[in-house]
Design a protein around this motif. Structure first.
Motif, PDB file in Angstrom:
ATOM      1  N   GLU A 344       0.865  -1.190   0.000  1.00 64.38           N
ATOM      2  CA  GLU A 344       0.000   0.000   0.000  1.00 64.38           C
ATOM      3  C   GLU A 344       0.893   1.228   0.000  1.00 64.38           C
ATOM      4  O   GLU A 344       1.849   1.331   0.780  1.00 64.38           O
ATOM      5  N   ASN A 401      -4.312   5.018  -2.615  1.00 64.34           N
ATOM      6  CA  ASN A 401      -5.538   5.584  -2.041  1.00 64.34           C
ATOM      7  C   ASN A 401      -6.049   6.729  -2.912  1.00 64.34           C
ATOM      8  O   ASN A 401      -5.279   7.588  -3.337  1.00 64.34           O
ATOM      9  N   GLU A 433      -7.719   2.187  -3.936  1.00 67.40           N
ATOM     10  CA  GLU A 433      -8.508   2.040  -2.704  1.00 67.40           C
ATOM     11  C   GLU A 433      -9.378   3.275  -2.516  1.00 67.40           C
ATOM     12  O   GLU A 433      -8.867   4.388  -2.440  1.00 67.40           O
ATOM     13  N   ASP A 463     -12.054   0.663   0.730  1.00 62.84           N
ATOM     14  CA  ASP A 463     -11.183   0.821   1.902  1.00 62.84           C
ATOM     15  C   ASP A 463     -12.039   1.074   3.139  1.00 62.84           C
ATOM     16  O   ASP A 463     -13.176   1.527   3.043  1.00 62.84           O
ATOM     17  N   LYS A 484     -11.442  -4.081   1.954  1.00 66.97           N
ATOM     18  CA  LYS A 484     -10.446  -3.990   3.023  1.00 66.97           C
ATOM     19  C   LYS A 484     -11.195  -3.743   4.319  1.00 66.97           C
ATOM     20  O   LYS A 484     -11.802  -2.675   4.490  1.00 66.97           O
ATOM     21  N   GLU A 520      -6.961  -5.287   7.754  1.00 70.39           N
ATOM     22  CA  GLU A 520      -6.035  -4.164   7.939  1.00 70.39           C
ATOM     23  C   GLU A 520      -5.833  -3.943   9.437  1.00 70.39           C
ATOM     24  O   GLU A 520      -6.771  -4.085  10.207  1.00 70.39           O
TER      25      GLU A 520
HETATM   26 CA    CA Z   1      -5.945   2.607   2.303  1.00 73.66          CA
END
Ligand code: CA
Ligand code: C2E
Ligand code: CA
Length: 568
Positions: A344, A401, A433, A463, A484, A520
């Motif tokens: 990430e 992101n 994400e 996300d 996620k 996560e």
């Molecule tokens: Ca993220």
């Protein structure tokens, strides 16, 4: 004719006698005339007898009279004390000098008939009241009758000087009327104007006569309070807020407004007029942004925070343009064999003076409208790094992101595609994400753009799943690859049992929609066990590794993970 007397000021007592004789002959048409000799006491005499007009005899000692004229003007405005000067021998030059020094009219010594005297006095009084109208226009707000910005600034300058001289404090209150725009839009300008007048009236009634209340912009009012004790500003603010929170009856409509108010005090926090204005506004803006506070008082702590914020806001555009922002990469591993599957990508702004947490950095980027330049940098930096790794034989996938208002922006797909092409990266190596709350705000708008991106080969992940309010219908219709699960479900050990059920539920739901599940925030063996038993496919968290700069230690950092070969 006038209830107030005329004050005749002469240099020598005998000068006045001839004038008096002339005037007294027509005493019936004229107001009472009081005669005094020019001494320093004249200024006080004026305030004692409050004359309708001052007749200043300049004959004989012109310089002394002119000096008195100037002194009188320093103490009294033309509206309070119109002045007519009596000049020797039709000397126009002296007459002009006297007008420039503040007289309203003049008479030549040998032409003082009662009629001329009366007309000169009348004209002087009229020009004094015209002066008032002009002052009114240039210093007062025509809609509300409160001071305007220019007179407020003038008063503020004076107030600050008095504070310095007499060791006093003054406070400045700034307020913005809530809902004003929507009332103006829905009921029209007449109602809007009448509302502002009614607000002004309530402000006036809540203040002392020595306070200076002003309207400085559309629905923004400022009140200057002088000679305040600590706590006075707060008390006045409370009184004003209470008064403004009661409904207004405006042209047949009952409207509710209220206000957001900011306060700053000289010399407690502000050291100049500009600082005082700025701090008051900043405090007010804080109150406007707050959902719970109507009133914010500027403090030393705010001063530090706002200085920091101001510095960051000034520096950020240049920092993005220069490439001062840096990327860190956090491993995401397979739940079965812990092989490194993805990284990430997270952004950092390394600074020596202030730490800038990532969420604040993203908020600043949005606030300053830097979304596009920031992403141009982000895509190039991330894809450039990926290409470098690929050329070293390290084949990985990246997760980027994407913030709220960028995933509806048409330019996003063009920006990504250009950067991918430029660095020769396969879109399949990239996952975007997007937070759940963002996606669910405008699902229809997002679907179209996300579909376009996915058709191009990119993967799409939701996300922070579990923190928003996803509609199941949208979850099935959105073009998604991954969920996620938000880290709160792993980090909150107090509700371990409850969290386990939620994580299991989300994983089962995701799998039934053919989505890959990432856990996560895995920090401990307990959280690891939870994520694995719930059936999560991929794992991310401090247990495996913190986000890391791709610097000198990168190779040894990455070598601890078994690498898997992926599409590059
Ligand atoms: Ca993220
Ligand atoms: P996020 O997208 O949910 O990113 C994960 C955050 O959780 C990161 O914080 C990461 O360092 C942190 N984290 C990872 N594992 C653990 C763990 O085991 N325990 C704990 N307590 N935290 C863990 P970071 O880097 O501070 O980023 C915070 C947020 O800022 C991100 O949340 C993301 O919303 C945003 N952000 C960061 N970089 C970017 C960016 O380049 N673009 C956008 N749009 N947002 C970004
Ligand atoms: Ca997250």
């Amino acid at each position: 004719m006038y209830s107030q007397p005329i004050l005749l000021v002469v240099n020598q007592e005998q000068d006045g006698k001839a004038l008096r004789r002339n005037i007294d002959q027509h005493a019936d048409d004229l107001p009472e005339v009081l005669c005094v000799v020019n001494t320093p006491d004249v200024i006080d005499t004026v305030s004692d007898i409050n004359p309708a007009c001052c007749l200043l005899d300049c004959r004989g000692e012109y310089a002394a009279s002119l000096l008195l004229l100037k002194q009188l003007r320093q103490h009294y405005s033309p509206e309070d004390l119109p002045i007519v000067v009596v000049i020797q021998d039709e000397n126009e030059e002296l007459a002009v000098q006297a007008l420039q020094a503040g007289a309203q009219n003049y008479l030549y010594g040998d032409e003082i008939s009662p009629t001329r005297l009366v007309s000169a006095v009348c004209m002087a009084i009229r020009s004094g009241s015209m002066y008032r109208k002009l002052t009114q226009l240039s210093h007062y707000d025509t809609l509300t009758g409160l001071l305007n910005r220019s007179l407020l600034m003038n008063r503020l300058d004076q107030a600050v000087k008095r504070c310095d001289r007499y060791k006093q404090r003054c406070a400045l209150l700034c307020m913005d009327i809530k809902n004003f725009q929507s009332i103006n839009d829905s009921y029209g300008h007449d109602v809007g104007d009448a509302l502002l007048q009614a607000v002004a009236e309530r402000i006036r009634r809540s203040c002392r006569s020595t306070d200076s209340a002003s309207r400085v912009a559309g629905d923004e009012f400022v009140v200057l309070l002088e000679q305040v004790e600590s706590g006075t500003g707060r008390k006045v603010a409370d009184k004003l807020l209470k008064s403004l929170s009661a409904p207004f009856e405006i042209l047949g409509h009952s409207v509710l407004v209220g206000a957001s108010m900011g306060l700053a005090v000289y010399p407690d926090t502000a050291k100049s007029v500009d600082e005082l204005m700025m701090q008051t506004h900043q405090a007010m803006n804080r109150a406007k942004e707050s959902e719970v506070l109507d009133f914010v008082s500027f403090s030393e702590q705010h001063k530090h925070q706002w200085r920091r914020r101001h510095t960051l806001e000034c520096d950020l555009p240049g920092a993005i343009a220069r490439g001062d922002l840096k990327l860190v990469f956090q491993p995401i591993v397979c739940a079965n064999d812990y092989q490194l599957r993805r990284l990430e990508v997270l952004s950092r702004w390394p600074r020596e003076d202030y730490a800038v947490p990532a969420p604040e950095l993203i908020e600043l980027i949005d606030h300053l409208n830097l979304i596009e330049p920031f992403h141009e940098w982000l895509f190039n930096a991330a894809f450039g790094q990926l290409r470098d790794w690929q050329s070293e034989g390290i084949l990985l996938n990246l997760c980027l992101n994407i913030p709220a208002n960028y995933c509806y922006n048409r330019n996003i797909s063009l920006g990504i595609r250009n950067a991918l092409n430029h660095h020769g990266i396969n879109p399949k190596a990239i996952e975007l994400e997007i937070t759940e709350s963002t996606l669910m705000r405008f699902p229809e708008k997002s679907v179209q753009i996300l579909r376009e991106l996915r058709d191009y080969g990119l993967r799409i992940a939701v996300d922070d799943f579990g923190t928003g309010y996803s509609s199941m219908a949208y979850l099935t219709s959105l073009p998604l690859d991954t969920l996620k699960i938000d880290k709160q479900f792993f980090l909150d050990s107090e509700h371990h049992e409850q969290n386990r059920k939620i994580v299991e539920g989300i994983a089962a739901l995701g799998h039934s929609l053919d989505l890959e599940i990432i856990a996560e925030g895995v920090e401990t063996t307990l959280e690891l066990a939870l994520a694995k038993s719930a059936g999560c496919d991929l794992l991310q968290g401090y247990y495996f590794g913190k986000p890391q700069f791709a610097g000198v230690d990168w190779h040894s950092y990455i070598s601890q993970f078994p690498l898997v070969k992926v599409d590059g």
